[in-house]
Design a protein around this motif. Structure first.
Motif, PDB file in Angstrom:
ATOM      1  N   GLN A  48       2.642   6.017  -3.198  1.00  0.00           N
ATOM      2  CA  GLN A  48       3.709   6.887  -3.687  1.00  0.00           C
ATOM      3  C   GLN A  48       3.597   7.091  -5.198  1.00  0.00           C
ATOM      4  O   GLN A  48       3.680   8.225  -5.694  1.00  0.00           O
ATOM      5  N   SER A  78       0.812  -1.212   0.000  1.00  0.00           N
ATOM      6  CA  SER A  78       0.000   0.000   0.000  1.00  0.00           C
ATOM      7  C   SER A  78       0.853   1.272   0.000  1.00  0.00           C
ATOM      8  O   SER A  78       0.512   2.253  -0.677  1.00  0.00           O
ATOM      9  N   LYS A  79       1.971   1.261   0.730  1.00  0.00           N
ATOM     10  CA  LYS A  79       2.820   2.453   0.796  1.00  0.00           C
ATOM     11  C   LYS A  79       3.418   2.777  -0.570  1.00  0.00           C
ATOM     12  O   LYS A  79       3.377   3.931  -1.034  1.00  0.00           O
ATOM     13  N   LYS A  80       3.983   1.763  -1.219  1.00  0.00           N
ATOM     14  CA  LYS A  80       4.595   1.965  -2.543  1.00  0.00           C
ATOM     15  C   LYS A  80       3.548   2.384  -3.564  1.00  0.00           C
ATOM     16  O   LYS A  80       3.782   3.276  -4.388  1.00  0.00           O
TER      17      LYS A  80
END
Length: 325
Positions: free
Chosen positions: A151, A146-148
């Motif tokens: 971004q 989810s973080k990548k």
């Protein structure tokens, strides 16, 4: 329950959807009567405010909901009626993508019920035609979390991480809920899905809608729905003549391809639900003991569960055959 007349193969008026990404193939190839850029033909629908209307026989003008409430298990089968009641469980479409569809994702049953009081959306695509360089987007092309993902999305670079599938006529794919996906420009396909119209739009190519305004994106809603793991969606199947060829099965529906070069008798007593035939090529007369109906390329017919057999009279026709296992 009210007294009703015998059931027969049911055809419905298509519900045609104008889309900013739609084209004219549904009118030109399937003789759908509409003007403008038509992206979708909803062939059989129990979606609220989009209920199909019967187009043939003694029940002409009645809705799918009416016939389901009146005939219940005789229409859909005992197990299906027990599980779904007066909600028709599947939605059938033809889709013409003149331009790329938005990149999107659908929730599963658990999330859809909690948020919307609805079914989730498992779907299958069968490729009817594809122009040069036509493609599908299915899942991610690298390990993702989810973080990548956020971004790339925040930098408007999401297309760099999407998996692109080159396709040809006859390819088939099952898309489980949570799979990020999009239909590319130049693709004509048939879609079978759960009865749901819930879509979380992730990216829409920075284009305006038909009203000139950008379409809404659903970044936060989509985040919880996305499956960031690897996905294998393409189906491997072998095609036989004059015998059903299994394409794919989910918990919600099973799909065969039926290619006919001669008359064919289908025993329906072994099928635990209704059966739907989407005609891909050619035409056939379908007959029961006391009813006959022609089905042509681009048409769809629902065969009630209570009918014991169906005869196809043809020398050239092909269909998707769909039922609930």
């Amino acid at each position: 329950m009210i007294t009703v007349s015998p059931l027969y193969p049911l055809k419905f008026y298509p519900i045609l959807k104008q889309k900013v990404w739609g084209g004219t193939k549904l009118q030109k190839r399937f003789q759908k009567k509409a003007k403008g850029n038509i992206g979708e033909s909803w062939e059989i629908s129990g979606v609220e405010e989009n209920i199909s209307e019967i187009a043939n026989g003694s029940l002409k003008g009645k809705t799918l909901n009416w016939v389901l409430q009146s005939y219940r298990e005789k229409l859909v089968g005992e197990a299906v009626y027990k599980n779904f009641g007066n909600q028709f469980p599947l939605l059938f479409k033809f889709i013409d993508a003149h331009e790329d569809l938005s990149v999107q994702v659908h929730p599963d049953d658990l999330l859809a019920k909690a948020r919307h009081g609805s079914f989730g959306k498992t779907e299958m695509w069968y490729i009817l035609d594809v122009e040069e360089n036509g493609k599908l987007i299915i899942g991610f092309n690298q390990q993702m979390d989810s973080k990548k993902y956020l971004q790339y999305l925040s930098k408007n670079r999401i297309t760099e991480i999407l998996n692109v599938e080159t396709i040809k006529k006859g390819d088939a794919f099952i898309l489980k809920p949570g799979t990020v996906h999009a239909i590319g420009a130049g693709v004509l396909l048939a879609e079978i899905q759960q009865t749901s119209d819930i879509t979380y739009r992730i990216y829409d190519w920075n284009r305006p809608d038909t009203d000139g305004q950008p379409r809404e994106l659903h970044t936060e809603l989509a985040l919880e729905a996305i499956n960031f793991g690897p996905s294998k969606s393409k189906l491997d199947y072998s095609e036989e003549i004059n015998s059903p060829s299994p394409i794919g099965t989910t918990n919600f529906f099973a799909v065969n391809k039926l290619v006919l070069s001669k008359n064919y008798l289908k025993n329906l007593e072994e099928v635990p639900s209704f059966t739907v035939y989407m005609c891909l090529e050619g035409s056939a007369i379908i007959e029961t003991d006391d009813y006959s109906e022609e089905i042509k390329k681009g048409e769809t017919v629902l065969i009630p569960a209570q009918l014991p057999e169906l005869k196809f009279i043809t020398n050239s026709a092909s269909f998707l055959e769909v039922y609930i296992p």
